[in-house]
Scaffold this active site. Structure first.
Site, PDB file in Angstrom:
ATOM      1  CE  LYS A 117      37.521  42.640  29.167  1.00 29.98           C
ATOM      2  NZ  LYS A 117      36.938  42.036  27.968  1.00 29.98           N
ATOM      3  N   GLY A 136      32.680  37.213  31.654  1.00 28.53           N
ATOM      4  CA  GLY A 136      33.153  36.305  32.684  1.00 28.53           C
ATOM      5  C   GLY A 136      33.984  35.145  32.169  1.00 28.53           C
ATOM      6  CD  GLU A 195      43.404  43.781  35.598  1.00 31.06           C
ATOM      7  OE1 GLU A 195      43.337  44.800  34.901  1.00 31.06           O
ATOM      8  OE2 GLU A 195      42.400  43.225  36.091  1.00 31.06           O
ATOM      9  CG  HIS A 255      32.267  35.615  36.162  1.00 27.53           C
ATOM     10  ND1 HIS A 255      33.044  36.295  37.077  1.00 27.53           N
ATOM     11  CD2 HIS A 255      32.779  34.362  36.091  1.00 27.53           C
ATOM     12  CE1 HIS A 255      33.994  35.491  37.527  1.00 27.53           C
ATOM     13  NE2 HIS A 255      33.851  34.320  36.948  1.00 27.53           N
ATOM     14  CG  ASN A 277      30.269  46.605  29.016  1.00 17.69           C
ATOM     15  OD1 ASN A 277      29.892  46.504  30.170  1.00 17.69           O
ATOM     16  ND2 ASN A 277      30.986  45.669  28.431  1.00 17.69           N
ATOM     17  NE  ARG A 286      27.470  45.168  25.590  1.00 17.36           N
ATOM     18  CZ  ARG A 286      27.057  45.014  26.835  1.00 17.36           C
ATOM     19  NH1 ARG A 286      26.021  45.724  27.285  1.00 17.36           N
ATOM     20  NH2 ARG A 286      27.646  44.155  27.665  1.00 17.36           N
ATOM     21  CB  VAL A 339      21.138  44.302  30.516  1.00 18.19           C
ATOM     22  CG1 VAL A 339      19.853  43.731  31.103  1.00 18.19           C
ATOM     23  CG2 VAL A 339      21.627  43.443  29.365  1.00 18.19           C
ATOM     24  NE  ARG A 379      21.050  41.838  34.004  1.00 19.04           N
ATOM     25  CZ  ARG A 379      22.106  41.826  33.189  1.00 19.04           C
ATOM     26  NH1 ARG A 379      22.343  40.755  32.448  1.00 19.04           N
ATOM     27  NH2 ARG A 379      22.921  42.859  33.141  1.00 19.04           N
TER      28      ARG A 379
END
Length: 448
Positions: A115, A165, A200, A235, A289, A291, A294, A337
């Protein structure tokens, strides 16, 4: 590229199989002992058992996965999402074995996987980020207090290697700062083998808005619009939609352009998602991300672009066959989901599904790997299906989702279908633009 090794399981494995078949690719399905008898495993052209049920001994064992792919005669490996999909060492191991990794270069995964490093990189690319520390926090307590005071409370302590998260702690007063930093460092070291943390500014009522990009290996890229993923629990996303209600298109296009420039700087390849917090008309980068997501189906629904097919074609060396002006957006899409869990508590509910009845109606798509008699293993994420709808407007999509949820029946285990039905009738959700705390606030108020 002729034979694809699918290094994942469940719903995403079914999705990858479908895209691969559409391109004429043979598929080899990885499976653990817990998944070996699943119908989607039998549907593949071949399968390889890579270890016991627990993920650490199978889907997360990079060495086993690569050896299995080589033994199966595969040309390429698709990691899906979760498991090893954002593991730079795995991507490097795949390519060193002479296989194609269906994803970005290991160097790009490495850059975005930390990060602190990602934040520094994005700031240099001109992408808006939250006010925060310049790199990882120092050991000196006074220096940490000074950094927090400069940012302004409340602040959030984040693990540099965190995700999903985990590794985050909100601090509202200086007295709690140093204990929170030490706790987060200890958690980060245990969970991510990286004790670095950073600070942050903490936004109190943000929305979660993300931008989908596609890049080929030759520097050509497009963005496929945005998604709103603000309905979350612990999260974890529960409902996603596209486009994001009420977010300015001009600002989105400007930020997306900077994201594409960042991708060019890191020689990115494939699909990726830039995640932002959105509050009071401003967007702030939080992570990328590297990749497949979802929630990619809602973007597919409003653009007509098959994102998994794009992944495979780009991995095979094709240049991008469309440009930004070719991307058009139609209507509104929503994804729910469906998890094997108690809807009230979120507690997982593995076990045997006695009956699975999915809705069959216009504008509805069901992505799943389960059916009558399927046994949900206790080892993995609880998601068992995704219900996706598309309508001419958001209001139409909401109505279609209500109808689809009414026709979705899963017997034998607990699921969160009732939670989704309740959300689709909730006035705040139906109005649109809820923040990331909305669902948890709602559940707390409803708790006995």
């Amino acid at each position: 590229m002729r034979t694809l090794f699918i290094a994942n399981r469940g719903e995403v494995a079914v999705r990858i199989q479908r895209a691969a078949r559409g391109l004429g690719l043979a598929t080899v399905q990885a499976c653990s002992e817990a998944d070996v008898s699943a119908e989607y495993v039998r549907r593949a052209d071949a399968s390889v058992c890579i270890g016991p049920g627990p993920a650490a001994a199978s889907y997360l064992d990079a060495g086993r996965v690569v050896l299995a792919a080589l033994a199966a005669g595969a040309d390429a490996v698709h990691p899906g999402y979760g498991f090893l999909s954002e593991n730079a060492a795995f991507a490097d191991k795949v390519e060193r074995a002479g296989l194609v990794f269906v994803g970005p270069p290991a160097s790009a995964i490495h850059t975005m996987g930390d990060k602190v490093r990602a934040r520094t990189f994005m700031l240099a690319a001109g992408v808006p980020c939250l006010p925060g520390s310049d790199g990882a926090l120092p050991e000196d307590p006074a220096a940490c207090r000074g950094i927090a005071a400069q940012i302004g409370y409340p602040v959030i302590v984040k693990a540099a290697g965190g995700g999903g998260g985990r590794g985050m702690r909100v601090v509202t007063a200086e007295a709690d700062l140093l204990p929170s930093i030490e706790l987060t460092r200890a958690e980060a070291k245990a969970a991510f083998a990286n004790s670095e943390v950073y600070l942050e500014r903490y936004l109190t009522t943000p929305r979660h808005v993300e931008i989908q990009i596609v890049m080929d290996a030759y520097g050509n890229g497009v963005w496929l619009g945005e998604r709103d993923c603000s309905i979350q629990r612990r999260h974890q996303k529960v409902i996603e939609e596209a486009p994001a209600p009420g977010v300015g298109r001009t600002m989105l296009a400007e930020v997306a352009g900077r994201c594409l420039e960042a991708c060019q700087r890191m020689a990115y390849r494939g699909v990726g998602t830039f995640e932002f917090l959105y509050e009071n008309g401003d967007m702030f980068f939080i992570e990328m991300n590297t990749r497949l997501q979802v929630e990619h189906p809602v973007t597919e629904a409003i653009t007509g672009i098959d994102i998994v097919e794009a992944q495979l074609r780009i991995a095979a060396g094709e240049s991008l066959w469309f440009r930004q002006d070719d991307v058009t957006f139609s209507g509104h899409a929503i994804e729910c989901r469906i998890n094997a869990e108690d809807g009230a508590t979120g507690r997982p509910s593995p076990g045997r599904i006695e009956r699975f009845r999915a809705p069959v109606m216009k504008g509805v798509r069901v992505d799943t790997h389960v059916g009558d008699g399927y046994v949900v293993p206790p080892f993995y994420d609880s998601m068992i299906a995704k219900l996706i709808v598309h309508g001419e407007s958001r209001a139409a999509a909401v109505e279609t989702m209500r109808a689809a949820l009414a026709d979705l029946h899963i017997d034998g285990i607990s699921t969160n279908i009732t939670l989704h039905r309740d959300l689709l009738a909730d006035p705040g959700f139906c109005e649109g633009g809820t923040n990331i705390h909305y669902l948890e606030t709602k559940l707390r108020k409803a708790a006995p």
